[in-house]
Write an enzyme that holds these catalytic residues in place. Structure first.
Site, mmCIF file in Angstrom:
data_model
loop_
_atom_site.group_PDB
_atom_site.id
_atom_site.type_symbol
_atom_site.label_atom_id
_atom_site.label_comp_id
_atom_site.label_asym_id
_atom_site.label_seq_id
_atom_site.Cartn_x
_atom_site.Cartn_y
_atom_site.Cartn_z
ATOM 1 N N LEU A 102 54.871 42.472 45.760
ATOM 2 C CA LEU A 102 54.731 42.012 47.100
ATOM 3 C C LEU A 102 53.758 41.121 47.302
ATOM 4 O O LEU A 102 53.464 40.543 48.491
ATOM 5 C CB LEU A 102 55.343 42.917 48.053
ATOM 6 C CG LEU A 102 56.456 43.466 47.846
ATOM 7 C CD1 LEU A 102 56.945 44.320 49.178
ATOM 8 C CD2 LEU A 102 57.762 42.500 47.752
ATOM 9 N N ASP A 123 56.916 47.972 44.855
ATOM 10 C CA ASP A 123 55.536 47.943 45.657
ATOM 11 C C ASP A 123 55.775 49.075 46.626
ATOM 12 O O ASP A 123 56.809 49.850 46.721
ATOM 13 C CB ASP A 123 55.607 46.644 46.382
ATOM 14 C CG ASP A 123 54.368 46.257 46.854
ATOM 15 O OD1 ASP A 123 53.677 45.371 46.243
ATOM 16 O OD2 ASP A 123 53.729 46.913 47.628
ATOM 17 N N TYR A 180 35.205 47.456 44.204
ATOM 18 C CA TYR A 180 36.189 46.674 43.582
ATOM 19 C C TYR A 180 35.866 46.287 42.247
ATOM 20 O O TYR A 180 36.536 46.685 41.353
ATOM 21 C CB TYR A 180 36.611 45.360 44.547
ATOM 22 C CG TYR A 180 37.727 44.782 43.889
ATOM 23 C CD1 TYR A 180 38.995 44.869 43.479
ATOM 24 C CD2 TYR A 180 37.348 43.166 43.417
ATOM 25 C CE1 TYR A 180 39.889 44.002 43.175
ATOM 26 C CE2 TYR A 180 38.077 42.325 42.966
ATOM 27 C CZ TYR A 180 39.620 42.891 42.736
ATOM 28 O OH TYR A 180 40.464 42.024 42.045
ATOM 29 N N LYS A 212 37.213 47.554 38.395
ATOM 30 C CA LYS A 212 37.902 46.679 37.411
ATOM 31 C C LYS A 212 37.270 46.689 36.107
ATOM 32 O O LYS A 212 37.888 46.722 35.414
ATOM 33 C CB LYS A 212 37.632 44.755 38.350
ATOM 34 C CG LYS A 212 38.459 44.917 39.307
ATOM 35 C CD LYS A 212 40.056 44.526 38.757
ATOM 36 C CE LYS A 212 41.224 44.920 39.542
ATOM 37 N NZ LYS A 212 42.509 45.050 39.229
HETATM 38 P P1 NAD Z 1 47.661 41.701 46.697
HETATM 39 O O1 NAD Z 1 46.548 42.406 47.427
HETATM 40 O O2 NAD Z 1 48.131 40.512 47.127
HETATM 41 O O3 NAD Z 1 48.744 42.610 46.099
HETATM 42 C C1 NAD Z 1 48.727 43.854 45.799
HETATM 43 C C2 NAD Z 1 49.841 44.647 46.088
HETATM 44 O O4 NAD Z 1 49.646 45.835 45.819
HETATM 45 C C3 NAD Z 1 50.341 44.592 47.438
HETATM 46 O O5 NAD Z 1 51.694 44.008 47.629
HETATM 47 C C4 NAD Z 1 50.191 46.180 47.988
HETATM 48 O O6 NAD Z 1 51.180 46.367 48.783
HETATM 49 C C5 NAD Z 1 50.439 46.834 46.653
HETATM 50 N N1 NAD Z 1 49.801 48.107 46.584
HETATM 51 C C6 NAD Z 1 48.767 48.599 47.092
HETATM 52 N N2 NAD Z 1 48.690 50.150 46.703
HETATM 53 C C7 NAD Z 1 49.632 50.198 46.295
HETATM 54 C C8 NAD Z 1 50.293 51.380 45.497
HETATM 55 N N3 NAD Z 1 49.560 52.688 45.771
HETATM 56 N N4 NAD Z 1 51.260 51.489 44.757
HETATM 57 C C9 NAD Z 1 52.019 50.365 44.560
HETATM 58 N N5 NAD Z 1 51.571 49.196 45.259
HETATM 59 C C10 NAD Z 1 50.582 49.276 45.910
HETATM 60 O O7 NAD Z 1 46.874 41.456 45.240
HETATM 61 P P2 NAD Z 1 46.993 40.133 44.188
HETATM 62 O O8 NAD Z 1 45.903 39.063 44.826
HETATM 63 O O9 NAD Z 1 48.172 39.987 44.212
HETATM 64 O O10 NAD Z 1 46.327 40.881 43.083
HETATM 65 C C11 NAD Z 1 47.185 41.530 41.973
HETATM 66 C C12 NAD Z 1 46.054 42.115 40.855
HETATM 67 O O11 NAD Z 1 45.176 40.814 40.387
HETATM 68 C C13 NAD Z 1 44.957 43.004 41.259
HETATM 69 O O12 NAD Z 1 44.719 43.670 40.035
HETATM 70 C C14 NAD Z 1 43.883 42.171 41.620
HETATM 71 O O13 NAD Z 1 42.787 42.817 41.434
HETATM 72 C C15 NAD Z 1 43.924 41.152 40.537
HETATM 73 N N6 NAD Z 1 43.021 39.689 40.814
HETATM 74 C C16 NAD Z 1 43.755 39.094 42.053
HETATM 75 C C17 NAD Z 1 42.984 37.630 42.165
HETATM 76 C C18 NAD Z 1 43.459 36.990 43.308
HETATM 77 O O14 NAD Z 1 42.451 36.003 43.721
HETATM 78 N N7 NAD Z 1 44.538 37.193 43.886
HETATM 79 C C19 NAD Z 1 41.639 37.641 41.517
HETATM 80 C C20 NAD Z 1 41.416 38.324 40.459
HETATM 81 C C21 NAD Z 1 42.188 39.469 40.103
HETATM 82 C C1 AKB Z 2 38.943 38.919 45.608
HETATM 83 O O1 AKB Z 2 38.221 38.067 46.293
HETATM 84 O O2 AKB Z 2 38.733 40.407 45.792
HETATM 85 C C2 AKB Z 2 39.705 38.451 44.351
HETATM 86 C C3 AKB Z 2 39.243 38.767 43.236
HETATM 87 C C4 AKB Z 2 38.433 37.508 42.880
HETATM 88 O O3 AKB Z 2 39.460 39.643 42.669
HETATM 89 N N1 AKB Z 2 40.561 37.545 44.848
#
Ligand code: NAD
Ligand code: AKB
Length: 321
Positions: free
Chosen positions: A15, A39, A146, A150
């Site tokens: 989600l 989720d 964080y 990672k």
């Molecule tokens: P987000 O925070 O939008 O979504 C994360 C989801 O994980 C949420 O819907 C939350 O409800 C769910 N969650 C939290 N704890 C949980 C648990 N214990 N069990 C199951 N679900 C749980 O994050 P995102 O932006 O969609 O990121 C997804 C992945 O991509 C992550 O690993 C993040 O580190 C990585 N990432 C994201 C970005 C970005 O800019 N969005 C950048 C780099 C890396």
């Molecule tokens: C954050 O800002 O934490 C994320 C990422 C770059 O991993 N969007």
């Protein structure tokens, strides 16, 4: 490796910002019922989420995860559940438990049931000692909790690949910019929030300084990179398979505000940095993605102007519908 119990796809943390778009892309490609979205929370009435199978799952519950894998005939996991950087700095214990503990649950299930796994990493793996343009081989010394989780995720993924043959794949995503789902508690969230504020209110209070430059990427490129990496023959993947650098765009917060003002002339932006400035300052300005280009032909398509046009057009259409 064991034979997987089926060929359906499981998405954890579905989600969130990426999951909302990835589930939609995967359902379009493989069929609605092939993709099981999960989720820890329920889909909300107000937010968009693609139609199809959904169930609650905390990635900290390894037994529940393995039961779903068996009962639902899963062969591939897109593991997106995580706590992002800003939320992680506020709650380091939860960040460590979810990001490291959740990844262990998924990797254990992958080892036991022969699953293929996508687990995204982040540009947060880099720390203040990184050069302005971080290469694949730049040493990983993050200062945020964080970022540390990672790095651990990448190391765990490589260990499960080497020791047990788990087909793990990952990308070091830059900050992702999308319009459907809100950003989920990161430091690069400003580059999403600014568009919503510009279209809705004509003003944004930005929590990083005007000259803060970070690596970013439009969501369509991120989804395409994910699909490319997961579809490529495993023999083409090198030692970066658990965390390939993928470059998109690099700009300062001031440059982004200027691009928005060119399209929305009445838009104003104030810059009032908060605790997230320190996180942003610990990350590189840009990244080099030579190995992703060489190993599996990665090339981003969205530059800054195209991304800004897409964001504003889509948010305006969404507002008027
Ligand atoms: P987000 O925070 O939008 O979504 C994360 C989801 O994980 C949420 O819907 C939350 O409800 C769910 N969650 C939290 N704890 C949980 C648990 N214990 N069990 C199951 N679900 C749980 O994050 P995102 O932006 O969609 O990121 C997804 C992945 O991509 C992550 O690993 C993040 O580190 C990585 N990432 C994201 C970005 C970005 O800019 N969005 C950048 C780099 C890396
Ligand atoms: C954050 O800002 O934490 C994320 C990422 C770059 O991993 N969007």
């Amino acid at each position: 490796m064991a034979e997987p119990p089926g060929d359906r796809i499981l998405v954890t943390g579905a989600l969130g910002q990426i999951g909302t778009e990835l589930v939609s892309a995967l359902r379009n490609k493989y069929g609605k019922d092939t993709v099981l979205a999960t989720d820890i929370r329920e889909p909300s009435e107000e937010s968009y989420f693609p139609d199809g199978p959904f169930c609650n799952l905390s990635v900290l519950d390894g037994e529940a995860l393995e039961k779903i894998v068996l009962d639902e005939g899963i062969g591939t996991v897109f593991h997106l559940a995580a706590i992002l950087s800003a939320a992680g700095e506020k709650n380091p214990d939860l960040c460590h438990r979810v990001n490291v503990g959740g990844t262990v649950s998924v990797l254990e299930a992958a080892r036991d049931f022969g699953l293929k796994v996508f687990a995204p990493s982040s540009i947060a793996v880099f720390g203040p000692d990184s050069p302005n343009i971080a290469s694949q081989k730049t040493p990983l010394n993050p200062t945020t909790i964080y970022g540390k989780t990672k790095v651990t995720g990448e190391v765990l993924g490589m260990n499960y690949f080497k020791q047990y043959g788990v087909d793990i794949r990952g990308l070091r995503f830059p900050g992702l910019i999308s319009w459907r789902a809100p950003a989920g508690g990161g430091t690069t969230d400003y580059a999403v929030d600014i568009f919503h504020a510009a279209v809705k209110d004509g003003h944004y209070d930005c929590f990083v300084s005007e000259d803060t430059r970070l690596p970013m990427m439009y969501i369509d490129d991120a989804i395409r990179a994910t699909e490319c990496l997961m579809e490529v023959d495993g023999s083409r993947l090198g030692p970066s398979r658990a965390g390939y650098n993928v470059r998109g765009i690099s700009f300062t917060a001031g440059e982004l505000a200027d691009k928005i003002s060119e399209r929305i002339p009445e838009f104003t932006c104030d810059f009032n940095p908060d605790f997230r400035q320190e996180v942003a300052d610990s990350w590189p300005d840009d990244i080099d993605d030579g190995p992703a280009k060489k190993d599996w032909g990665w090339q981003a398509e969205f530059d800054l102007d195209r991304m800004v046009d897409e964001m504003i057009d889509n948010l305006r259409k969404n507002q008027s519908s």
